[in-house]
Write a protein that holds these residues in place. Structure first.
Motif, PDB file in Angstrom:
ATOM      1  N   LEU A  58      11.961   5.895  -2.533  1.00  0.00           N
ATOM      2  CA  LEU A  58      11.023   4.767  -2.569  1.00  0.00           C
ATOM      3  C   LEU A  58      11.695   3.481  -2.103  1.00  0.00           C
ATOM      4  O   LEU A  58      11.132   2.737  -1.295  1.00  0.00           O
ATOM      5  CB  LEU A  58      10.459   4.589  -3.981  1.00  0.00           C
ATOM      6  N   VAL A  59      12.903   3.223  -2.590  1.00  0.00           N
ATOM      7  CA  VAL A  59      13.621   2.011  -2.186  1.00  0.00           C
ATOM      8  C   VAL A  59      13.880   2.044  -0.673  1.00  0.00           C
ATOM      9  O   VAL A  59      13.603   1.065   0.031  1.00  0.00           O
ATOM     10  CB  VAL A  59      14.944   1.863  -2.976  1.00  0.00           C
ATOM     11  N   PHE A  60      14.380   3.169  -0.177  1.00  0.00           N
ATOM     12  CA  PHE A  60      14.677   3.274   1.254  1.00  0.00           C
ATOM     13  C   PHE A  60      13.419   3.136   2.102  1.00  0.00           C
ATOM     14  O   PHE A  60      13.382   2.360   3.062  1.00  0.00           O
ATOM     15  CB  PHE A  60      15.377   4.606   1.557  1.00  0.00           C
ATOM     16  N   THR A  61      12.380   3.888   1.774  1.00  0.00           N
ATOM     17  CA  THR A  61      11.175   3.872   2.620  1.00  0.00           C
ATOM     18  C   THR A  61      10.382   2.579   2.488  1.00  0.00           C
ATOM     19  O   THR A  61       9.716   2.176   3.446  1.00  0.00           O
ATOM     20  CB  THR A  61      10.264   5.086   2.339  1.00  0.00           C
ATOM     21  N   SER A  75       0.838  -1.210   0.000  1.00  0.00           N
ATOM     22  CA  SER A  75       0.000   0.000   0.000  1.00  0.00           C
ATOM     23  C   SER A  75       0.869   1.253   0.000  1.00  0.00           C
ATOM     24  O   SER A  75       0.582   2.225  -0.701  1.00  0.00           O
ATOM     25  CB  SER A  75      -0.931  -0.008   1.215  1.00  0.00           C
ATOM     26  N   TRP A  76       1.939   1.246   0.797  1.00  0.00           N
ATOM     27  CA  TRP A  76       2.866   2.380   0.841  1.00  0.00           C
ATOM     28  C   TRP A  76       3.485   2.620  -0.536  1.00  0.00           C
ATOM     29  O   TRP A  76       3.542   3.752  -1.014  1.00  0.00           O
ATOM     30  CB  TRP A  76       3.969   2.155   1.873  1.00  0.00           C
ATOM     31  N   THR A  77       3.931   1.560  -1.180  1.00  0.00           N
ATOM     32  CA  THR A  77       4.599   1.686  -2.473  1.00  0.00           C
ATOM     33  C   THR A  77       3.665   2.289  -3.522  1.00  0.00           C
ATOM     34  O   THR A  77       4.045   3.219  -4.244  1.00  0.00           O
ATOM     35  CB  THR A  77       5.123   0.312  -2.940  1.00  0.00           C
ATOM     36  N   ILE A  78       2.457   1.796  -3.595  1.00  0.00           N
ATOM     37  CA  ILE A  78       1.489   2.310  -4.574  1.00  0.00           C
ATOM     38  C   ILE A  78       1.145   3.771  -4.262  1.00  0.00           C
ATOM     39  O   ILE A  78       1.134   4.619  -5.164  1.00  0.00           O
ATOM     40  CB  ILE A  78       0.224   1.431  -4.596  1.00  0.00           C
ATOM     41  N   ALA A  79       0.890   4.072  -3.000  1.00  0.00           N
ATOM     42  CA  ALA A  79       0.554   5.447  -2.615  1.00  0.00           C
ATOM     43  C   ALA A  79       1.722   6.388  -2.871  1.00  0.00           C
ATOM     44  O   ALA A  79       1.527   7.539  -3.275  1.00  0.00           O
ATOM     45  CB  ALA A  79       0.133   5.490  -1.145  1.00  0.00           C
TER      46      ALA A  79
END
Length: 136
Positions: free
Chosen positions: A87-90, A45-49
């Motif tokens: 994005l990769v880090f988070t 969900s985080w990645t898509i958002a």
């Protein structure tokens, strides 16, 4: 007396737009999280958002914070280049906190947003929205 947003300092505009973006980001995340049937739910969900939020926040900063006159797609491209690292880090941070440490997904979201904000502060004005005269 009328309030003219564009007469405010760039720092004030950046803070206001960042706050609006954060609220929109939370709403986007919550909708995706609610609808997401896949695991790890919080991380996906985080990645898509995040991917959706990059384009939205870029547009908000472009039109309201920096009044950028350069190429829209060039600055959007630079935003995605910067945000790939974020994005990769988070995403890794999100997975570690939510899946490994079992931290509540909303607290994890807040941690990831804070990390993204720190990364964005470093690159936003100097790289993504650099002045047109200096743009390459």
């Amino acid at each position: 007396m009328t309030f003219n947003f564009y007469k405010q300092s760039e720092n004030v505009r950046m803070l206001v737009i960042a706050t609006i973006g954060m609220i929109l980001s939370l709403l986007t995340y919550e909708i995706i999280y609610y609808l997401n049937p896949f695991s790890p739910k919080a991380t996906i969900s985080w990645t898509i958002a995040f991917i959706i939020g990059t384009a939205r926040q870029h547009a908000l900063h472009r039109y309201f914070t920096f009044l950028h006159k350069g190429s829209y797609f060039k600055s959007l491209y630079r935003a995605y280049i910067v945000d790939i690292g974020g994005l990769v880090f988070t995403t890794g941070l999100n997975w570690f906190l939510s899946e490994f440490l079992q931290v509540h997904h909303r607290f994890v979201w807040a941690c990831c947003v804070a990390a993204t904000a720190l990364i964005g502060l470093v690159f936003l004005k100097k790289y993504i929205f650099k002045p047109v005269a200096n743009a390459v």
